[in-house]
Write an enzyme that holds these catalytic residues in place. Structure first.
Site, short mmCIF file in Angstrom:
data_model
loop_
_atom_site.label_atom_id
_atom_site.label_comp_id
_atom_site.label_asym_id
_atom_site.label_seq_id
_atom_site.Cartn_x
_atom_site.Cartn_y
_atom_site.Cartn_z
N TYR A 58 0.84 -1.20 0.00
CA TYR A 58 0.00 0.00 0.00
C TYR A 58 0.88 1.25 0.00
O TYR A 58 1.62 1.50 0.94
CB TYR A 58 -0.93 0.03 1.21
CG TYR A 58 -1.90 -1.12 1.33
CD1 TYR A 58 -2.28 -1.86 0.21
CD2 TYR A 58 -2.44 -1.47 2.56
CE1 TYR A 58 -3.17 -2.92 0.33
CE2 TYR A 58 -3.34 -2.52 2.67
CZ TYR A 58 -3.69 -3.25 1.57
OH TYR A 58 -4.57 -4.29 1.69
N HIS A 127 -0.18 -11.92 1.20
CA HIS A 127 -1.19 -11.11 0.53
C HIS A 127 -1.82 -11.84 -0.66
O HIS A 127 -3.03 -11.76 -0.88
CB HIS A 127 -0.54 -9.80 0.07
CG HIS A 127 -1.48 -8.65 0.01
ND1 HIS A 127 -1.07 -7.35 0.13
CD2 HIS A 127 -2.82 -8.59 -0.15
CE1 HIS A 127 -2.12 -6.54 0.05
NE2 HIS A 127 -3.19 -7.27 -0.14
N SER A 206 -12.97 -5.22 1.98
CA SER A 206 -14.02 -4.56 1.18
C SER A 206 -15.43 -4.99 1.60
O SER A 206 -16.26 -5.32 0.74
CB SER A 206 -13.80 -4.82 -0.32
OG SER A 206 -12.59 -4.27 -0.76
N PRO A 207 -15.74 -5.00 2.90
CA PRO A 207 -17.07 -5.43 3.33
C PRO A 207 -18.17 -4.44 2.94
O PRO A 207 -19.35 -4.78 3.02
CB PRO A 207 -16.94 -5.53 4.86
CG PRO A 207 -15.88 -4.52 5.19
CD PRO A 207 -14.90 -4.60 4.05
N LEU A 208 -17.76 -3.24 2.51
CA LEU A 208 -18.73 -2.25 2.03
C LEU A 208 -18.71 -2.14 0.51
O LEU A 208 -19.14 -1.13 -0.05
CB LEU A 208 -18.44 -0.89 2.67
CG LEU A 208 -18.60 -0.85 4.19
CD1 LEU A 208 -18.19 0.51 4.75
CD2 LEU A 208 -20.04 -1.17 4.59
N GLY A 209 -18.21 -3.19 -0.15
CA GLY A 209 -18.20 -3.17 -1.62
C GLY A 209 -17.40 -2.01 -2.17
O GLY A 209 -17.84 -1.35 -3.11
N ARG A 210 -16.20 -1.78 -1.59
CA ARG A 210 -15.34 -0.66 -2.00
C ARG A 210 -16.10 0.67 -1.97
O ARG A 210 -15.95 1.52 -2.84
CB ARG A 210 -14.74 -0.92 -3.38
CG ARG A 210 -13.82 -2.13 -3.38
CD ARG A 210 -13.11 -2.35 -4.70
NE ARG A 210 -12.12 -3.41 -4.52
CZ ARG A 210 -12.38 -4.71 -4.58
NH1 ARG A 210 -13.61 -5.12 -4.83
NH2 ARG A 210 -11.44 -5.60 -4.39
N GLY A 211 -16.94 0.79 -0.94
CA GLY A 211 -17.67 2.04 -0.72
C GLY A 211 -19.02 2.09 -1.39
O GLY A 211 -19.85 2.95 -1.06
N GLY A 216 -23.14 6.05 -1.32
CA GLY A 216 -22.54 7.35 -1.64
C GLY A 216 -22.03 7.49 -3.05
O GLY A 216 -21.47 8.54 -3.41
#
Length: 318
Positions: A58, A127, A206-211, A216
């Site tokens: 990262y 990874h 990514s539990p929020l689907g990459r946002g 939003g």
């Protein structure tokens, strides 16, 4: 924040962790703000969000430095610190490449510890498996880090059951970090049942689907020019438009609970197993607090059934 253990044998952690990737990489990097990121990581600890996840790739390399600055002094002992190895900067054709050679892993753990400003990490993860290197060889090198006291335990990322078993034959697997969310449910078929049976922690990235599942993002054009999601199939305009129907259904459940779509999406992930510990990423204090509060949201069986019935997302992950 209520706690759980990092698998059957691991330390206690808050059930919601913090993924730090977006603080220096992949998402809107031109708005990088290290001072705010340091404050967010320390705020996370105050909220009971104790599992802090980073990686050497990262940045590359800069994310561990930010995390190390945040955990300097008394903050380090309050965190369960996780980092990763096995991806290296790529070229014009591929953003990142895989490197699971034992000599690379042996050097990388020392480099990570230096950047993080610590003498050990609590979780060191492979990874990605390098197709050119038998997983047993890579895993053996990670096990050496445990024997040397540089890592307390080791984990895998983006793996299937057969790969987990091969690693287990060499050294215990403490965790598996695969993608899991309401629009990426592949791991529910085999990997998650296996990790639950084995007492292995499952860390959904990514539990929020990459946002996307926060509600939003309504258009491809809203993504910053330097945002890597612009290259992902699910964020292309036609697929994105179709996927908005998923968010509408999540919003409906959220409205019944006086919660946000992000909190519902995380509560669904948390409901998938006793060792499931999502690591949503954020660099914003407001969203950190919102994510942490999802640990208190209890979805009813009817809520879970409604969310389980959501259709598959339009578009591939990558």
């Amino acid at each position: 924040m209520r706690n759980a253990t990092l698998g059957s044998e691991g330390p206690e952690v808050g059930v919601v962790g913090l993924g730090c990737m977006g603080m220096t990489w992949a998402y809107d990097v031109h708005n990088r703000d290290d001072d705010t990121s340091v404050r967010v990581i320390r705020q996370a600890l105050d909220l009971g969000v104790t599992l802090i996840d980073t990686s050497d790739i990262y940045g590359p390399y800069t994310n561990e430095e930010v995390v190390g600055a945040a955990l300097a002094g008394p903050y380090r002992e309050r965190a369960v610190l996780a980092t990763k190895v096995g991806l290296v900067p790529g070229n014009a054709e591929e953003r990142v490449l895989r490197n699971g050679r034992p000599e690379h892993i042996r050097k990388s753990i020392d480099d990570s510890l230096r950047r993080l400003g610590t003498d050990h990490v609590d979780l060191y993860q492979l990874h990605r498996i390098d197709p050119e290197v038998p997983v047993e060889e890579s895993w053996g090198a990670l096990a050496e880090a445990v024997a040397a006291g540089k890592a307390r335990r080791i984990g895998l990322s983006e793996v299937n059951v057969a790969e987990i078993r091969r690693a287990q034959a060499v050294h215990p697997v403490a965790s598996v970090q695969n993608e899991l969310s309401l629009w990426t449910r592949d791991s529910l078929a085999e990997v998650l049942p296996y990790t639950e049976e084995q007492g292995i922690a499952f860390l959904p990235f990514s539990p929020l689907g990459r946002g996307f599942l926060t509600g939003g993002i309504a258009s491809f054009d809203e993504l910053p020019a330097d945002d890597f999601r612009r290259g992902l199939p699910r964020f292309q305009q036609e697929a994105l438009k179709a996927n908005l129907a998923l968010v509408d259904r999540v919003r409906a459940v959220a409205a019944r609970h006086g919660a946000t779509p992000a909190q519902v999406a995380l509560a669904w992930v948390l409901a998938q197993g006793r060792y499931v510990l999502p690591i949503p990423g954020t660099k914003t204090p407001k969203y950190l607090a919102e994510n942490a509060a999802s640990a208190d949201l209890v979805l009813s069986p009817a809520d879970l059934a409604e969310l389980d019935a959501l259709p598959a997302a339009a578009g591939d992950r990558y």
